[in-house]
Design a protein around this motif. Sequence first.
Motif, PDB file in Angstrom:
ATOM      1  N   LYS A  24       9.514  11.472   5.216  1.00  0.00           N
ATOM      2  CA  LYS A  24       9.760  10.157   5.822  1.00  0.00           C
ATOM      3  C   LYS A  24      11.149  10.065   6.449  1.00  0.00           C
ATOM      4  O   LYS A  24      11.569   9.000   6.893  1.00  0.00           O
ATOM      5  CB  LYS A  24       9.585   9.043   4.787  1.00  0.00           C
ATOM      6  N   GLY A  25      11.851  11.176   6.454  1.00  0.00           N
ATOM      7  CA  GLY A  25      13.180  11.186   7.046  1.00  0.00           C
ATOM      8  C   GLY A  25      14.288  10.768   6.107  1.00  0.00           C
ATOM      9  O   GLY A  25      15.398  10.457   6.545  1.00  0.00           O
ATOM     10  N   GLY A  26      13.996  10.735   4.813  1.00  0.00           N
ATOM     11  CA  GLY A  26      14.988  10.346   3.821  1.00  0.00           C
ATOM     12  C   GLY A  26      14.921   8.871   3.482  1.00  0.00           C
ATOM     13  O   GLY A  26      14.168   8.103   4.087  1.00  0.00           O
ATOM     14  N   LEU A  27      15.705   8.471   2.500  1.00  0.00           N
ATOM     15  CA  LEU A  27      15.750   7.075   2.065  1.00  0.00           C
ATOM     16  C   LEU A  27      16.635   6.271   3.006  1.00  0.00           C
ATOM     17  O   LEU A  27      17.754   6.680   3.322  1.00  0.00           O
ATOM     18  CB  LEU A  27      16.306   6.983   0.642  1.00  0.00           C
ATOM     19  N   ASP A  28      16.157   5.128   3.438  1.00  0.00           N
ATOM     20  CA  ASP A  28      16.975   4.241   4.268  1.00  0.00           C
ATOM     21  C   ASP A  28      17.936   3.430   3.413  1.00  0.00           C
ATOM     22  O   ASP A  28      19.080   3.187   3.813  1.00  0.00           O
ATOM     23  CB  ASP A  28      16.083   3.305   5.082  1.00  0.00           C
ATOM     24  N   ILE A  29      17.475   2.995   2.263  1.00  0.00           N
ATOM     25  CA  ILE A  29      18.338   2.260   1.338  1.00  0.00           C
ATOM     26  C   ILE A  29      17.926   2.613  -0.088  1.00  0.00           C
ATOM     27  O   ILE A  29      16.747   2.612  -0.426  1.00  0.00           O
ATOM     28  CB  ILE A  29      18.281   0.732   1.609  1.00  0.00           C
ATOM     29  N   MET A  30      18.906   2.965  -0.899  1.00  0.00           N
ATOM     30  CA  MET A  30      18.667   3.351  -2.288  1.00  0.00           C
ATOM     31  C   MET A  30      19.540   2.467  -3.166  1.00  0.00           C
ATOM     32  O   MET A  30      20.769   2.467  -3.044  1.00  0.00           O
ATOM     33  CB  MET A  30      18.996   4.818  -2.512  1.00  0.00           C
ATOM     34  N   ILE A  31      18.902   1.699  -4.032  1.00  0.00           N
ATOM     35  CA  ILE A  31      19.607   0.750  -4.888  1.00  0.00           C
ATOM     36  C   ILE A  31      19.567   1.250  -6.324  1.00  0.00           C
ATOM     37  O   ILE A  31      18.514   1.659  -6.827  1.00  0.00           O
ATOM     38  CB  ILE A  31      18.970  -0.643  -4.781  1.00  0.00           C
ATOM     39  N   VAL A  32      20.710   1.239  -6.974  1.00  0.00           N
ATOM     40  CA  VAL A  32      20.799   1.707  -8.352  1.00  0.00           C
ATOM     41  C   VAL A  32      21.605   0.720  -9.184  1.00  0.00           C
ATOM     42  O   VAL A  32      22.451  -0.016  -8.674  1.00  0.00           O
ATOM     43  CB  VAL A  32      21.461   3.104  -8.445  1.00  0.00           C
ATOM     44  N   GLY A  33      21.321   0.700 -10.479  1.00  0.00           N
ATOM     45  CA  GLY A  33      22.183   0.051 -11.449  1.00  0.00           C
ATOM     46  C   GLY A  33      23.069   1.123 -12.069  1.00  0.00           C
ATOM     47  O   GLY A  33      23.035   2.290 -11.664  1.00  0.00           O
ATOM     48  N   ASN A  56       9.560  16.101  -1.462  1.00  0.00           N
ATOM     49  CA  ASN A  56       8.856  16.376  -0.209  1.00  0.00           C
ATOM     50  C   ASN A  56       8.420  15.089   0.481  1.00  0.00           C
ATOM     51  O   ASN A  56       8.477  14.995   1.721  1.00  0.00           O
ATOM     52  CB  ASN A  56       7.651  17.276  -0.467  1.00  0.00           C
ATOM     53  N   PHE A  57       7.979  14.116  -0.301  1.00  0.00           N
ATOM     54  CA  PHE A  57       7.552  12.853   0.298  1.00  0.00           C
ATOM     55  C   PHE A  57       8.729  12.153   0.971  1.00  0.00           C
ATOM     56  O   PHE A  57       8.621  11.693   2.114  1.00  0.00           O
ATOM     57  CB  PHE A  57       6.929  11.933  -0.749  1.00  0.00           C
ATOM     58  N   ILE A  58       9.837  12.067   0.261  1.00  0.00           N
ATOM     59  CA  ILE A  58      11.021  11.413   0.828  1.00  0.00           C
ATOM     60  C   ILE A  58      11.493  12.153   2.074  1.00  0.00           C
ATOM     61  O   ILE A  58      11.814  11.535   3.100  1.00  0.00           O
ATOM     62  CB  ILE A  58      12.140  11.327  -0.229  1.00  0.00           C
ATOM     63  N   SER A  59      11.500  13.461   2.009  1.00  0.00           N
ATOM     64  CA  SER A  59      11.909  14.262   3.162  1.00  0.00           C
ATOM     65  C   SER A  59      10.982  14.043   4.350  1.00  0.00           C
ATOM     66  O   SER A  59      11.420  13.952   5.502  1.00  0.00           O
ATOM     67  CB  SER A  59      11.947  15.744   2.774  1.00  0.00           C
ATOM     68  N   ILE A 105       0.821  -1.227   0.000  1.00  0.00           N
ATOM     69  CA  ILE A 105       0.000   0.000   0.000  1.00  0.00           C
ATOM     70  C   ILE A 105       0.848   1.266   0.000  1.00  0.00           C
ATOM     71  O   ILE A 105       0.361   2.338  -0.326  1.00  0.00           O
ATOM     72  CB  ILE A 105      -0.957   0.021   1.209  1.00  0.00           C
ATOM     73  N   ASN A 106       2.136   1.131   0.330  1.00  0.00           N
ATOM     74  CA  ASN A 106       2.994   2.319   0.433  1.00  0.00           C
ATOM     75  C   ASN A 106       3.964   2.386  -0.753  1.00  0.00           C
ATOM     76  O   ASN A 106       5.157   2.133  -0.623  1.00  0.00           O
ATOM     77  CB  ASN A 106       3.772   2.296   1.756  1.00  0.00           C
ATOM     78  N   ILE A 107       3.422   2.718  -1.920  1.00  0.00           N
ATOM     79  CA  ILE A 107       4.218   2.798  -3.144  1.00  0.00           C
ATOM     80  C   ILE A 107       4.121   4.222  -3.687  1.00  0.00           C
ATOM     81  O   ILE A 107       3.021   4.748  -3.876  1.00  0.00           O
ATOM     82  CB  ILE A 107       3.715   1.810  -4.209  1.00  0.00           C
ATOM     83  N   THR A 108       5.256   4.826  -3.944  1.00  0.00           N
ATOM     84  CA  THR A 108       5.293   6.175  -4.498  1.00  0.00           C
ATOM     85  C   THR A 108       6.207   6.177  -5.714  1.00  0.00           C
ATOM     86  O   THR A 108       7.420   5.987  -5.590  1.00  0.00           O
ATOM     87  CB  THR A 108       5.798   7.193  -3.449  1.00  0.00           C
ATOM     88  N   LEU A 109       5.614   6.380  -6.887  1.00  0.00           N
ATOM     89  CA  LEU A 109       6.358   6.379  -8.145  1.00  0.00           C
ATOM     90  C   LEU A 109       6.160   7.713  -8.854  1.00  0.00           C
ATOM     91  O   LEU A 109       5.173   8.416  -8.622  1.00  0.00           O
ATOM     92  CB  LEU A 109       5.875   5.242  -9.047  1.00  0.00           C
TER      93      LEU A 109
END
Length: 244
Positions: free
Chosen positions: A123-132, A118-121, A97-101
């Motif tokens: 929530k206190g920022g990203l806890d884990i960010m995965i990139v290719g 603003n949404f990420i902020s 239910i908690n999906i933000t795209l």
Amino acid sequence: MKISIYDTNDEMSKAAAELVAKQLAEKPASVICFPSGDSPTGMLNYIVQWANDGKIDLSQSFFIGLDEWVGMDENDQGSCKYYLKHTFFDKLNTKLINITLFDAKAEDLDAECERMNNFISSKGGLDIMIVGIGMNGHLGLNEPGTPFDLYAHRSELDPVTVQVGQKYFTKETALTEGITLGLKHLAEAGIAVLIATGAKKADIIHESLQGLVTPEVPASILQTLSNAFVLLDKDAASELEHGA
């Protein structure tokens, strides 16, 4: 930056999934950013399997999309939304239910970037960010020349990205602009994770991790990040100098 090298794509993918599982165990309401493309598929398969087996709990987490082609949504087969929907969200037994795209069809794309920021902020920022990583060193759609200090932004696509991006579509598709989280998000994430596989990525991995730190090679920012984990299979790592 910590570099880990694995014998196979599968081993690398499992290790990446284990980083996510560890994060979830420590903080069930983690804010997690997943990419799309070829690289994360194995990792997402493990996460789906473990979630469906009850080994990890995704129900409290917040999932953020990394990027999107401007003008596309989940109905476009080559879109990032389509990939995440069919590779991840739809395969889970429990609906998230908690999906933000990104809404890459928004009339005001700058406002859409601000919404994501603003949404990420909030929530206190990203806890884990995965990139290719792209063949030109891009992370997300942060193309060569992108300043390291940007949050979400619109991006004019590099010719290499336009060419390589065609592989996600069944027919020639016009790609001109993207919308993406920024390199500042990566720098500020609790954990930044780069995953890469295959010999075709070996040149850019070497340039990014052992070359000059420059916006012309966006992935070179990883050299400056103490929070970064780089997970490679041995083919992708094949051109790294001894001792990396």
